[in-house]
Motif scaffolding. Structure first.
Motif, mmCIF file in Angstrom:
data_model
loop_
_atom_site.group_PDB
_atom_site.id
_atom_site.type_symbol
_atom_site.label_atom_id
_atom_site.label_comp_id
_atom_site.label_asym_id
_atom_site.label_seq_id
_atom_site.Cartn_x
_atom_site.Cartn_y
_atom_site.Cartn_z
ATOM 1 N N LYS C 387 15.853 54.479 -15.868
ATOM 2 C CA LYS C 387 14.952 54.517 -14.720
ATOM 3 C C LYS C 387 14.185 53.201 -14.634
ATOM 4 N N ALA C 388 13.741 52.716 -15.772
ATOM 5 C CA ALA C 388 13.007 51.445 -15.774
ATOM 6 C C ALA C 388 13.891 50.332 -15.242
ATOM 7 N N TYR C 389 15.139 50.355 -15.657
ATOM 8 C CA TYR C 389 16.107 49.354 -15.208
ATOM 9 C C TYR C 389 16.223 49.371 -13.688
ATOM 10 N N ASP C 390 16.341 50.606 -13.151
ATOM 11 C CA ASP C 390 16.420 50.742 -11.689
ATOM 12 C C ASP C 390 15.182 50.163 -11.034
ATOM 13 N N ILE C 391 14.038 50.484 -11.548
ATOM 14 C CA ILE C 391 12.781 50.005 -10.939
ATOM 15 C C ILE C 391 12.782 48.487 -10.899
ATOM 16 N N VAL C 392 13.170 47.878 -12.012
ATOM 17 C CA VAL C 392 13.136 46.407 -12.064
ATOM 18 C C VAL C 392 14.147 45.820 -11.097
ATOM 19 N N LYS C 393 15.311 46.440 -11.062
ATOM 20 C CA LYS C 393 16.342 45.934 -10.132
ATOM 21 C C LYS C 393 15.865 46.052 -8.696
ATOM 22 N N VAL C 397 15.330 43.147 -5.879
ATOM 23 C CA VAL C 397 15.938 43.164 -4.532
ATOM 24 C C VAL C 397 14.851 42.997 -3.485
ATOM 25 N N GLU C 398 13.774 43.746 -3.631
ATOM 26 C CA GLU C 398 12.658 43.664 -2.666
ATOM 27 C C GLU C 398 12.095 42.262 -2.647
ATOM 28 N N ALA C 399 11.935 41.696 -3.821
ATOM 29 C CA ALA C 399 11.358 40.335 -3.884
ATOM 30 C C ALA C 399 12.230 39.362 -3.128
ATOM 31 N N GLU C 400 13.551 39.485 -3.325
ATOM 32 C CA GLU C 400 14.474 38.589 -2.605
ATOM 33 C C GLU C 400 14.355 38.796 -1.112
ATOM 34 N N ALA C 401 14.307 40.102 -0.747
ATOM 35 C CA ALA C 401 14.215 40.412 0.695
ATOM 36 C C ALA C 401 12.954 39.813 1.281
ATOM 37 N N THR C 402 11.847 39.964 0.558
ATOM 38 C CA THR C 402 10.580 39.413 1.062
ATOM 39 C C THR C 402 10.666 37.896 1.182
#
Lengths: 182, 498, 407
Positions: C387-393, C397-402
């Motif tokens: 779950k932690a892995y998913d959160i970081v991923k 992704v969000e950071a890239e999108a932003t």
């Protein structure tokens, strides 16, 4: 003692007193030395019972900042001392009855009174009563009733240079007109 | 078969009680401690109860009980100021028979002090401190040994009193050691030597413990042994002087040859038995075995039974743990010192130092001041002696009550409010008055009767009653603040926390 | 002529011997039949009635004792009070009943506290009368309803609260101490510190009350207390209700306290005793930890209560941070567990699950000795790591999108 005496070779009987011969003298000298030796040996046994160090609370101790004491009298229970404060004048009176060592009680007057005891005038807040045998002391410590033979002791007070607190010295007595002015 | 084996062993072990030849009889005296201790024959006059009431024997038995219970208690009690009190609490509650040990030890201690006094009264009133005329005995010296034993008993009781380390103990010893400090010049030094410091603390406890458990019992035992040895040397109880006087009226028989034994070879003169004519015969005496041995056995058993019986009903008190900051009200010394404490209330110097010193010295000097030799062994000596005894009692009663009344109604400091000198009040007080009244009475009776014995009887009886009254006053009639309460007056309720 | 001992003498000796025997036997009987034996045998019957499966031979017999060396107390109450640590005996009468106020009792285990430190009484004793401490010269009687009803028969104050406050003195309010809590409220609102020093500060018009509870009964003046109960507790109650009556000339105001309020204040004042010797383990609120800044404290709380609490509980965080859950390791000796799936594959060519169940290297040593996890716990760890892995991923992704959607 058995009354037989052994006559010595010179025919001098020991009935007439100490043996005056060299042998006699040496005998007496030995006895005296032995007696002295016994005393010397016994001295350490007795002297060891007189302590050089005491596991007792110190005779000079701090009791708190001068400002922390209320006006009038405060009884310091563990030291058995009454501390008196009159604005910036302080004095300390022992709470130990001079008769047999009981702790006296302070009996306050409803109103402070001017008193003169043995040519000393002061403002008395009350007097001291001892519960053990009924000794009574005036506000400055003088005994006036009961078997107490001497007035209550007054102790030396000073301000500690290190911390500014009041220090009582129960090994140093002062006269009853002593006041520490802070 | 086994029974006969057991009886066989028993017979072998008890051979000294049933010697079958003169040789065995002689060996028996040496091999058997009791046969060695007791004389061959005992006079009927000595054996009779009223001669002594066996007070000395009872006292010694009580001392043995104290020793035995004391040694066991030494395993269970801890002489440290942190643990002493709790070890006694555990004795009372958690140690099997701890309550019994403690109560027995305490009741025996009080009994021993009382018995020692009673024994002294008996010896004095029967004139048994007198040397006798027929054969010079050392009874005066033995009387001095006895007074020493009295002082030792009081010291033993006093040192033991501190050990529970409760309020009663702590403050009783505060009062007691402060009385010692009243001795001029050296008083404070004496007090600090006793305390091992300037305050009552651990050094005091361990000093009193060692004195109480080791030093004083040893000294008392040694002097008690000497005391009893002297009785044998002097031919038995003093009443045997009457047997001696009777023997003088009889045909003198061939004197017995016998040797003088001594302890460590230091002996003065020859024994009484060597010098005097045959005193004990078939008519006025009986063999010690079995008459004396059975009697002593009886006394021992009864004493132990009464001691244990008393322990079942009399509790040993334990007050709150010692607290140097709180003085209980009233603070009292042990009962045998309360007469002193009452007088100390008038003046510490007079009541605490001078009067006790005069009493002890006076007691020791009695046999040397009174050299009359008649009526030895008889209570009060004779008819006039009884009369003067009663006079002494009455006089003592009146004067003691009078001085007490004076102390209560007219305290010295309120009669002389302007005088400040402590020396004045040390000299002018009810204790001094009592002392002077008794001394005065002695000389008046001496003048009137020309007999030191009658004067001594009167004074001693006055002393007895004064001791009883002052002790009773200090115990029961002085309450909080040392105020006086009649027996029917209730003391104020003692405040508690909850 | 051989004289013989008289028969009377022999009879006397017999009498004396019998007397010794009698008193000796009386002493032995008295000692071997203590009260507690009855209570213990009755307890056996009660247990047999209520719990059929308990073997009576395992029940305590003989003197029971709790020795709390740190508090220098020894309590033998459980010799008779056999049910205190049992559950299910609430309806049984004293002395066998379960201890009431179970939650508080569980927080104060008997091995660490004993009984008398809260309840008073004489822990040394083994007989009821002595143990309950209403004996002369025992200064800590049992703080029971019986004692309390001396002061208020219908509503006896819970006197034991005085003992609670000996340790809980500096707390503002504590569960289970309603009377003391109210009294403390009074101290805050009625202005006591204007005249009295309390807990370190205050005025000097009246006496310092910091150790008022230690003041001995002998030190009080009872001459104006008109009552059968000449006790310090009563003195305080009456004094709170009307100071000038008890201490003539006193300037302390009358504050119209009702009787239970005055009782509460009296209990509070008597709880103020010298606590210098109280071992620090017994002082509530004292934590033996490094001092932390407020931010560190807040973060500490988040770590313990947030999603990553598992890794704090099992001490993984000592070496590993987990940035997905905002878990900060104090050492960072090991890699961030949020990226464990990638990391473990790269280094050991295993999945996280495989590695956890078959570790190598340092982790092998750790997981065999220091952090021993059950299988269930290992699966939990795996789940959380994934779950932690998913959160970081997702964050990446969000950071890239932003970043991409920027200017």
């Amino acid at each position: 003692m058995a009354s037989n005496t052994i006559q010595n070779e010179t025919g001098v009987s020991s009935e007439t007193g100490a043996d005056p011969t060299r042998r006699g003298f040496l005998g007496r000298l030995t006895a005296a030395a032995a007696a002295a030796g016994a005393l010397v040996a016994g001295w350490p046994l007795l002297r060891s019972l007189v302590p050089n160090v005491l596991y007792e609370p110190p005779k000079k101790f701090r009791i708190g900042a001068p400002e922390s004491f209320q006006e009038g009298v405060t009884f310091l229970e563990e030291h058995r001392i009454f501390l008196f404060r009159d604005s910036s004048n302080y004095h300390a009176i022992s709470g130990i009855c001079t008769h047999l060592g009981c702790t006296v009680k302070f009996s306050p007057f409803t109103l402070p009174q001017e008193e003169t005891v043995r040519e000393f005038t002061y403002r008395a807040l009350g007097e001291f009563h001892c519960p053990c045998h009924g000794s009574k002391f005036r506000g400055e410590g003088t005994n006036y009733a009961g078997p107490a033979p001497r007035p209550l002791k007054c102790f030396h007070l000073e301000v500690s240079r290190a911390t500014g607190e009041l220090m009582v010295d129960v090994a140093t007595e002062v006269s009853r007109d002593f006041r520490l002015v802070v | 078969m086994i029974l006969s084996k057991i009886t066989g062993v028993w017979e072998k072990l008890t051979w000294s009680w049933r010697p079958e030849s003169n040789r065995e009889a002689g060996s028996g005296i040496v091999a058997n401690f009791l046969l060695h201790w007791f004389p061959n024959r005992i006079s009927l006059r000595s054996l009779a109860f009223p001669a002594s009431f066996y007070l000395g024997t009872i006292t010694f038995v009580v001392f043995l009980v104290l020793t035995v219970t004391g040694v066991v208690l030494m395993f269970l009690y801890v002489p440290s100021v942190e643990r002493a009190y709790w070890s006694i609490k555990d004795l009372d509650h958690a140690v099997s028979f701890g309550w019994l040990l403690r109560r027995l030890h305490r009741i025996s201690a009080h009994l021993m002090v009382a018995l020692v006094f009673l024994h002294m009264f008996r010896v004095f009133l029967t004139g048994s401190y007198k040397a006798g005329e027929v054969a010079k005995s050392a009874r005066p010296f033995n009387w001095v040994l006895g007074v020493t034993l009295l002082v030792l008993t009081l010291l033993l009781s006093f040192t033991g009193y501190l050990l529970p380390w409760d309020q009663l103990a702590f403050w009783a010893i505060t009062v007691g050691t402060n009385i010692a400090a009243a001795v001029p010049y050296v008083g404070e030094t004496i007090r600090q030597f006793l305390l091992g410091g300037t305050i009552i603390g651990q050094p005091t406890l361990i000093r009193f413990y060692v004195l109480h458990c080791a030093l004083l019992p040893l000294v008392l035992f040694a002097i008690a042994a000497w005391h009893m040895w002297r009785i044998r040397k002097d031919g038995g109880l003093a009443i045997v002087e009457q047997d001696r006087k009777e023997a003088l009226t009889r045909e003198p028989s061939v004197p017995k040859k016998s040797k003088t034994y001594s302890v460590l070879g230091i002996a003065s003169g020859t024994t009484v038995q060597v010098n005097d004519p045959t005193t004990l015969n078939e008519d006025n005496s009986v063999p010690s075995t079995p008459f004396l041995t059975v009697r002593i056995l009886l006394i021992t058993l009864l004493t132990v039974a009464v001691s244990i019986g008393l322990s079942l009903v009399v509790h040993a008190p334990l007050e709150a743990a010692a607290n140097p900051e709180v003085t209980p009200n009233p603070a009292k010394a042990p009962w045998y010192f309360l007469g002193l404490q009452e007088m100390v209330g008038y003046s510490a110097l007079m009541g605490g130092v001078i009067v006790p010193t005069i009493v002890i010295l006076g007691l020791m000097l009695i046999p040397f001041l009174d050299r009359e030799q008649k009526g030895i062994g008889y209570w009060f000596t004779d008819g006039p002696g009884r009369k003067w005894g009663v006079f002494g009692f009455v006089y003592g009663l009146v004067t003691t009550c009078g001085c007490l009344a004076l102390a209560l109604l007219a305290p010295m400091r309120s009669i002389f409010p302007t005088i400040e000198s402590q020396v004045f009040f040390d000299l002018v007080n009810p204790a001094t008055f009592l002392l002077l009244l008794f001394a005065g009475m002695y000389f008046v009776v001496l003048k009137k009767t020309a007999s030191t014995r009658y004067a001594a009887i009167a004074t001693f009886c006055a002393f007895i009653i004064a001791f009883v009254i002052l002790t009773y006053t200090g115990t029961a009639l002085r309450g909080p603040n040392w105020d006086f309460f009649w027996p029917w007056q209730a003391w104020p309720i003692h405040p508690t926390a909850l | 002529m051989m004289k013989k001992i008289s028969q009377r003498e022999i009879l006397w000796v017999l009498f004396a011997a019998v007397a010794i025997l009698a008193v000796g036997i009386a002493a032995i009987v008295y000692d071997t039949a203590p009260e507690w034996k009855y209570y213990q045998s009755e307890f056996g019957a009660i247990i047999a009635e209520n719990f059929a499966d308990v073997d009576p031979a395992t029940l305590p017999s003989g003197v029971q004792q709790v020795w709390i060396e740190k508090l220098d107390r020894v309590d033998r109450c459980t010799t008779c009070h056999l049910g205190v640590t049992w559950r299910g005996l609430e309806d049984v009468e004293q002395p066998w009943t379960t201890h009431p106020m179970q939650e508080i009792f569980d927080n104060h285990p008997i091995e660490d506290f004993g009984c008398t430190v809260c309840h008073g009484g004489q822990g040394f004793a083994l007989a009821e009368y002595d143990a309950h401490g209403f004996v002369k010269h025992w200064e800590e009687p049992l703080l029971s309803d019986i004692a309390g009803s001396e002061y208020d028969p219908r509503n006896p104050p819970p006197l034991y609260e005085t003992q609670c406050n000996f340790c809980h003195r500096y707390e503002r309010a504590t569960d289970g101490m309603p009377y003391i809590n109210q009294a403390k409220e009074f101290v805050r609102t009625k202005g006591c510190k204007i005249c009295h020093v309390i807990n370190g500060d205050g005025g000097k018009l009246g006496p310092d009350l910091t150790r008022e509870g230690d003041k001995h009964a002998e030190g009080f003046d009872f001459s104006n207390l008109v009552s059968d109960q000449v006790t310090v507790f009563n003195w305080h109650i009456k004094h709170f209700q009307s100071p000038p009556t008890i201490v003539p000339g006193s300037i302390m105001p009358e504050m119209n306290f009702q009787s239970h309020e005055a009782q509460a204040l009296a209990m509070l004042v008597m709880s103020w005793r010298d606590d210098e010797d109280l071992p620090r383990a017994y002082l509530p609120g004292v934590e033996l930890k490094d001092e932390m800044t407020p931010e560190e404290i807040a973060r500490d709380r988040r770590m313990r209560e947030g999603d990553g609490a598992f890794f704090v509980e099992h001490n993984c965080f000592v070496c590993h941070s987990i940035k997905a859950y905002d878990i900060q390791s104090p050492t960072n000796k090991g890699p961030d567990l949020s990226l464990a799936p990638d990391d473990v594959r790269a280094r050991f060519n295993k999945t996280v699950e495989e590695f956890l169940f078959d570790p190598t290297g340092t982790m092998k040593i750790i997981l065999e000795s220091q952090i021993v996890l059950s299988d269930e716990e290992k699966w939990q760890a795996v789940e959380k790591i994934m779950k932690a892995y998913d959160i970081v991923k997702n964050r990446a992704v969000e950071a890239e999108a932003t970043a991409a959607s920027g200017p």
